[in-house]
Scaffold this motif. Structure first.
Motif, PDB file in Angstrom:
ATOM      1  N   GLU A 178       0.845  -1.193   0.000  1.00 58.83           N
ATOM      2  CA  GLU A 178       0.000   0.000   0.000  1.00 58.83           C
ATOM      3  C   GLU A 178       0.882   1.244   0.000  1.00 58.83           C
ATOM      4  OE1 GLU A 178      -2.305   0.470   3.522  1.00 58.83           O
ATOM      5  OE2 GLU A 178      -3.425   2.186   2.767  1.00 58.83           O
ATOM      6  N   VAL A 179       0.591   2.144  -0.912  1.00 59.40           N
ATOM      7  CA  VAL A 179       1.342   3.395  -0.998  1.00 59.40           C
ATOM      8  C   VAL A 179       0.816   4.377   0.047  1.00 59.40           C
ATOM      9  CG1 VAL A 179       1.942   5.363  -2.441  1.00 59.40           C
ATOM     10  CG2 VAL A 179       1.762   3.079  -3.459  1.00 59.40           C
ATOM     11  N   GLN A 180       1.742   4.958   0.786  1.00 57.74           N
ATOM     12  CA  GLN A 180       1.364   5.973   1.764  1.00 57.74           C
ATOM     13  C   GLN A 180       2.311   7.154   1.678  1.00 57.74           C
ATOM     14  OE1 GLN A 180       1.131   3.937   5.645  1.00 57.74           O
ATOM     15  NE2 GLN A 180      -1.084   4.162   5.504  1.00 57.74           N
ATOM     16  N   LEU A 181       1.750   8.338   1.729  1.00 58.28           N
ATOM     17  CA  LEU A 181       2.505   9.581   1.846  1.00 58.28           C
ATOM     18  C   LEU A 181       1.925  10.317   3.052  1.00 58.28           C
ATOM     19  CD1 LEU A 181       2.167   8.947  -1.409  1.00 58.28           C
ATOM     20  CD2 LEU A 181       3.400  11.081  -1.591  1.00 58.28           C
ATOM     21  N   VAL A 182       2.762  10.569   4.036  1.00 57.84           N
ATOM     22  CA  VAL A 182       2.295  11.164   5.278  1.00 57.84           C
ATOM     23  C   VAL A 182       3.037  12.467   5.528  1.00 57.84           C
ATOM     24  CG1 VAL A 182       1.979  10.844   7.743  1.00 57.84           C
ATOM     25  CG2 VAL A 182       1.751   8.880   6.187  1.00 57.84           C
ATOM     26  N   GLU A 183       2.296  13.563   5.519  1.00 55.48           N
ATOM     27  CA  GLU A 183       2.883  14.875   5.771  1.00 55.48           C
ATOM     28  C   GLU A 183       2.894  15.178   7.272  1.00 55.48           C
ATOM     29  OE1 GLU A 183       0.156  15.460   2.058  1.00 55.48           O
ATOM     30  OE2 GLU A 183       0.078  14.442   4.004  1.00 55.48           O
ATOM     31  N   SER A 184       3.862  15.948   7.670  1.00 55.26           N
ATOM     32  CA  SER A 184       3.923  16.444   9.045  1.00 55.26           C
ATOM     33  C   SER A 184       4.682  17.757   9.045  1.00 55.26           C
ATOM     34  CB  SER A 184       4.592  15.427   9.971  1.00 55.26           C
ATOM     35  OG  SER A 184       5.917  15.174   9.568  1.00 55.26           O
ATOM     36  N   GLY A 185       4.575  18.484  10.152  1.00 54.28           N
ATOM     37  CA  GLY A 185       5.338  19.718  10.304  1.00 54.28           C
ATOM     38  C   GLY A 185       4.547  20.992  10.114  1.00 54.28           C
ATOM     39  N   GLY A 186       3.292  20.864   9.757  1.00 49.96           N
ATOM     40  CA  GLY A 186       2.485  22.067   9.599  1.00 49.96           C
ATOM     41  C   GLY A 186       2.201  22.717  10.953  1.00 49.96           C
ATOM     42  N   GLY A 187       1.634  23.911  10.902  1.00 46.07           N
ATOM     43  CA  GLY A 187       1.312  24.607  12.137  1.00 46.07           C
ATOM     44  C   GLY A 187       0.995  26.060  11.870  1.00 46.07           C
TER      45      GLY A 187
END
Length: 125
Positions: A1-10
């Motif tokens: 399963e392909v996953q792209l997970v963003e983080s770091g916003g705010g």
């Protein structure tokens, strides 16, 4: 399963900085280019920056040139977007997305195969 997970916003004040991360899994990292796109309320999703680790090709939208820097870490299968000198008009949901490195000369929603879920960036004046 392909996953792209963003983080770091705010939320930051104008002139501040944020670093977004896009952790990928389920893809051959070097076979894909990764792009950062953003969508503000009432506006279309637009390209911000793209990078292809296979040929070190990068793209930047005119609105972010000189302020944002995209980079990738193949060992971690992660792409970063360093955002400096943020402006209120940078406020949007930021998405990372993957597309074939065969079209790494482009940076467009047209070629996207996989999208992340998005991370909110809010810049106050």
């Amino acid at each position: 399963e392909v996953q792209l997970v963003e983080s770091g916003g705010g939320a930051v004040q104008a002139g501040g900085s944020l670093r977004l991360s896009c952790a990928t899994s389920g893809i051959s990292f070097d076979a894909y280019a990764i792009g950062w796109f953003r969508q503000a309320p009432g506006k279309e999703r637009e390209a911000v920056s793209c990078i292809s680790s296979s040929d070190n090709r990068t793209h930047y939208a005119n609105a972010v040139k000189g302020r944002f820097t995209v980079s990738s870490d193949s060992a971690k299968m992660t792409v970063y977007l360093q955002m400096n000198s943020l402006k209120p008009e940078d406020t949007a949901v930021y998405y990372c997305a993957a597309y074939s490195s065969y079209v790494s000369q482009t940076c467009s929603t047209y070629w996207i195969l996989y999208w992340g879920q998005g991370t909110q960036v809010t810049v106050s004046s």
